[in-house]
Design a protein around this motif. Structure first.
Motif: not given
Ligand SMILES: CC1(C)c2ccccc2-c2ccc(C[C@@H](CC(=O)O)C(=O)C(=O)O)cc21
Ligand SMILES: [Zn+2]
Length: 337
Positions: A65-70, A198-200, A255-261
């Motif tokens: 979840f902390h995978w942002d650009a920086d 989805q992460i970000g 959105g963040p945390g959702d998983v689509l099958y």
């Protein structure tokens, strides 16, 4: 161009309803993909039926979840990443192994290799009219140690439990996807089962049942754009593609945390929701399980696989893809009406 990945407090329910109000509408109807907690028994029913479902609270990629650009810039390592660039926001997939047969094919999407730092620079300095970038990189051992640790901490027990329960084949790859907001992957299908995490940021999925093959007119199998629809959703050519009018599908915002099958052979168009920042996703592609036995009537997926085999066989037997259209038309027109 914001490079910060959306991690706003607004990612509660109202973020989804805000976004729903902003989305571009198309000429076809859709209904919502069910959004269910992973312990809800309806998830299993939908997955057994190979129907799409947004699954919440799996913690599948919570460790990322902390995978942002920086963070990614400083931890993904200095290896070159696979990035696609385009002057339009559409990123049409292409199979570069099939390009030699199509020397004059105009590709709007260009494949560029660059470090993640170079990628974030291009995103940060983006101005209207500049090229748009979409990073698509298989997670491999070239990434930095801290990313490896985050990757190891994915909820593999949940993923493996699903893989076994639905008799899927091997996990083939995890693609890290980092898109500028507004990038679109046009409608196509894949030949693998997919957990799309989805992460970000937020992505909008338009999904169509495999039986919608006859409304979406994919390119020939031998074409570099194999598996992609030829129809321009923003300006459909109803003369060439008359059945496009009968298209209808399902829609989901992840959105963040959702998983689509995303079931194998299901058509999907994926849009990084505009004005909600850069998107970060990781997909999990699994080979489909080997069918125990053939059950009739055949499923639409099996008919798609059969049509693919027929096109492949004719193309290799005639050994010149330019002769294939004439042969198939000779075989069908006026005979199989
Ligand atoms: C468009 C792009 C960057 C691309 C360019 C050239 C070759 C391959 C690909 C490729 C493959 C997969 C995705 C992820 C996703 C769509 C999305 O999230 O945008 C999707 O379709 C899936 O997970 O099945 C995106 C791409
Ligand atoms: Zn896909």
């Amino acid at each position: 161009m914001a490079t910060s990945v959306e991690r706003s407090p607004e990612s509660g329910e109202d973020a989804y309803s805000t976004i729903r109000g902003e989305l571009k509408q198309y000429s076809f109807q859709t209904e919502p993909v069910p959004r269910l907690h992973h312990l809800d028994p309806r998830v299993e029913a939908l997955m057994r039926a190979e129907k799409p479902v947004v699954i919440t609270d799996t913690n599948l990629v919570k460790s990322a979840f902390h995978w942002d650009a920086d963070y990614l810039s400083s931890n993904i390592g200095s290896a070159k990443q696979t990035v696609y660039s385009s002057y339009k926001n559409k990123f049409l997939y292409y199979d570069d192994k099939k390009l030699p047969q199509f020397p004059d094919l105009q590709l709007a999407t260009k494949h560029e290799e660059m470090t993640f730092k170079e990628f974030t620079e291009k995103v940060k300095n983006h101005k209207k009219g500049d090229k748009i970038y979409y990073l698509q990189q298989a997670l491999n051992d070239s990434v930095g140690k801290s990313l490896v640790l985050d990757f190891i901490k994915f909820n593999w027990s949940w993923a493996t439990e699903q893989q076994k329960k639905y008799k899927w084949g091997a996990l083939t790859s995890n693609l890290l996807l980092v898109g500028m907001d507004g990038v679109i992957t046009p409608a196509h299908y894949d030949e693998q089962q997919n957990f799309f995490a989805q992460i970000g940021g937020f992505k909008r999925f338009l999904l169509f049942d495999p039986s919608m093959f006859e409304c979406l007119y994919p390119y020939p199998v031998y074409h570099p754009h194999d598996r992609q629809s030829q129809v321009d959703f923003d300006n459909p050519d109803h003369e060439r593609f008359p059945n496009f009018r009968n298209l209808y599908g399902q829609e989901a915002i992840v959105g963040p945390g959702d998983v689509l099958y995303l079931p194998i052979y299901w058509w999907h168009q994926v849009e990084s929701v505009p004005n909600h920042g850069m998107t970060v996703s990781v997909n999990f592609w699994y080979k489909s399980g080997t069918e125990e036995k053939i059950v009739y009537p055949l499923k639409p997926q099996q008919k798609v696989a059969m049509m693919r085999n027929i096109e492949k066989m004719v193309t290799s037997a005639i050994n010149n893809h330019e002769e294939v259209p004439h042969l198939l038309k000779t075989m069908v027109l006026g005979r199989y009406t």
